[in-house]
Design a protein around this motif. Structure first.
Motif, mmCIF file in Angstrom:
data_model
loop_
_atom_site.group_PDB
_atom_site.id
_atom_site.type_symbol
_atom_site.label_atom_id
_atom_site.label_comp_id
_atom_site.label_asym_id
_atom_site.label_seq_id
_atom_site.Cartn_x
_atom_site.Cartn_y
_atom_site.Cartn_z
ATOM 1 N N ALA A 110 9.244 -0.634 -3.040
ATOM 2 C CA ALA A 110 8.928 -0.023 -1.735
ATOM 3 C C ALA A 110 10.205 0.143 -0.926
ATOM 4 C CB ALA A 110 7.908 -0.876 -0.984
ATOM 5 N N TYR A 111 10.811 1.311 -1.074
ATOM 6 C CA TYR A 111 11.970 1.699 -0.261
ATOM 7 C C TYR A 111 11.483 2.815 0.658
ATOM 8 C CZ TYR A 111 14.078 -0.050 -4.627
ATOM 9 O OH TYR A 111 14.392 -0.773 -5.740
ATOM 10 N N LEU A 112 11.288 2.511 1.909
ATOM 11 C CA LEU A 112 10.700 3.488 2.821
ATOM 12 C C LEU A 112 11.791 4.144 3.665
ATOM 13 C CD1 LEU A 112 7.617 1.414 4.094
ATOM 14 C CD2 LEU A 112 7.785 2.894 2.077
ATOM 15 N N GLY A 113 11.994 5.438 3.449
ATOM 16 C CA GLY A 113 12.922 6.201 4.299
ATOM 17 C C GLY A 113 12.174 6.790 5.479
ATOM 18 N N GLY A 114 12.941 7.283 6.445
ATOM 19 C CA GLY A 114 12.330 7.937 7.611
ATOM 20 C C GLY A 114 11.539 6.994 8.491
#
Ligand SMILES: Cc1cc2nc3c(=O)[nH]c(=O)nc-3n(C[C@H](O)[C@H](O)[C@H](O)COP(=O)(O)O)c2cc1C
Length: 196
Positions: free
Chosen positions: A153-157
């Motif tokens: 889980a790498y969440l951008g934005g």
């Protein structure tokens, strides 16, 4: 999320360590939103880290500072740890690394040992705090925490992730986090430490 003193009941309780201690932390708001996405039986319990004095080995020679003792007891009281963290300078924010160090000490009394872990990292940028996520994994190997590898889980934005009411704006992010938490629950069930 449950409070830090209620006992674990049915299912599993994961202590949540949020890597940002600022008042309006997006990471904390996302962690709070995640509490509403957990499968039945999994409880998320936020653990405070902003009051932990900086780790100093000398302080382990005597009675530990009260916040260290509290934090160590809180970690012992949960089945697992969920990290939700932003990235500072391509690594783990200092307050979170400090909490990791406080819980790991003194030598031979690492309260994290054996507790399953999951990591959600987030960033306004597109890389989703990959650097923080993987630097943290390096420490968790040494702390003997079986850490879920998939899904990642790498969440951008992250700066656009929440509405003004603190809810997740995107169905895709909600689904990603729901899937992550469902897998994490299974991971915890398979790796939870046998009570001593
Ligand atoms: C000291 C500092 C270093 C930062 N370094 C990074 C970085 O390496 N990578 C990144 O994506 N964002 C970086 N940021 C931006 C953070 O991702 C951003 O401030 C984020 O919103 C912090 O999360 P929070 O809202 O939970 O506090 C940095 C911010 C600060 C204050």
């Amino acid at each position: 999320m449950s409070d830090s003193t209620s006992p674990a009941t049915d299912g599993f309780t994961a202590g949540v360590l949020v890597g940002s201690i600022r008042r309006d932390s997006v990471s904390r708001k996302v962690a709070t939103a995640m509490a509403g996405l957990v499968p039945a039986g999994l409880t998320l319990r936020p653990l405070r880290i902003d009051d932990l004095p900086l780790y100093d080995e000398d302080l382990d020679d005597g009675p530990p500072p009260a916040p260290w003792a509290r934090f160590r007891a809180e970690v012992r009281a949960v089945d697992a740890i969920l990290f939700v963290t932003p990235e500072y300078n391509r690594s783990v924010p200092a307050p979170l690394k400090n909490a990791v160090d406080v819980g790991s000490a003194p030598h031979g009394r690492n309260v994290f040992a054996g507790r399953p872990a999951g990591i959600v990292s987030l960033s306004p940028g597109r890389m989703g705090a990959f650097g923080a996520n993987h630097h943290l994994r390096q420490s968790l190997v040494f702390l003997d925490m079986p850490t879920m590898q998939q899904p990642e889980a790498y969440l951008g934005g992250s700066d656009e992730m929440l509405g003004t009411d603190g809810t997740l704006r995107s169905d895709a992010v909600r689904e990603l986090l729901t899937g992550f938490l469902t897998a994490f629950d299974v991971w915890v069930a398979g790796h939870v430490a046998v009570p001593a």
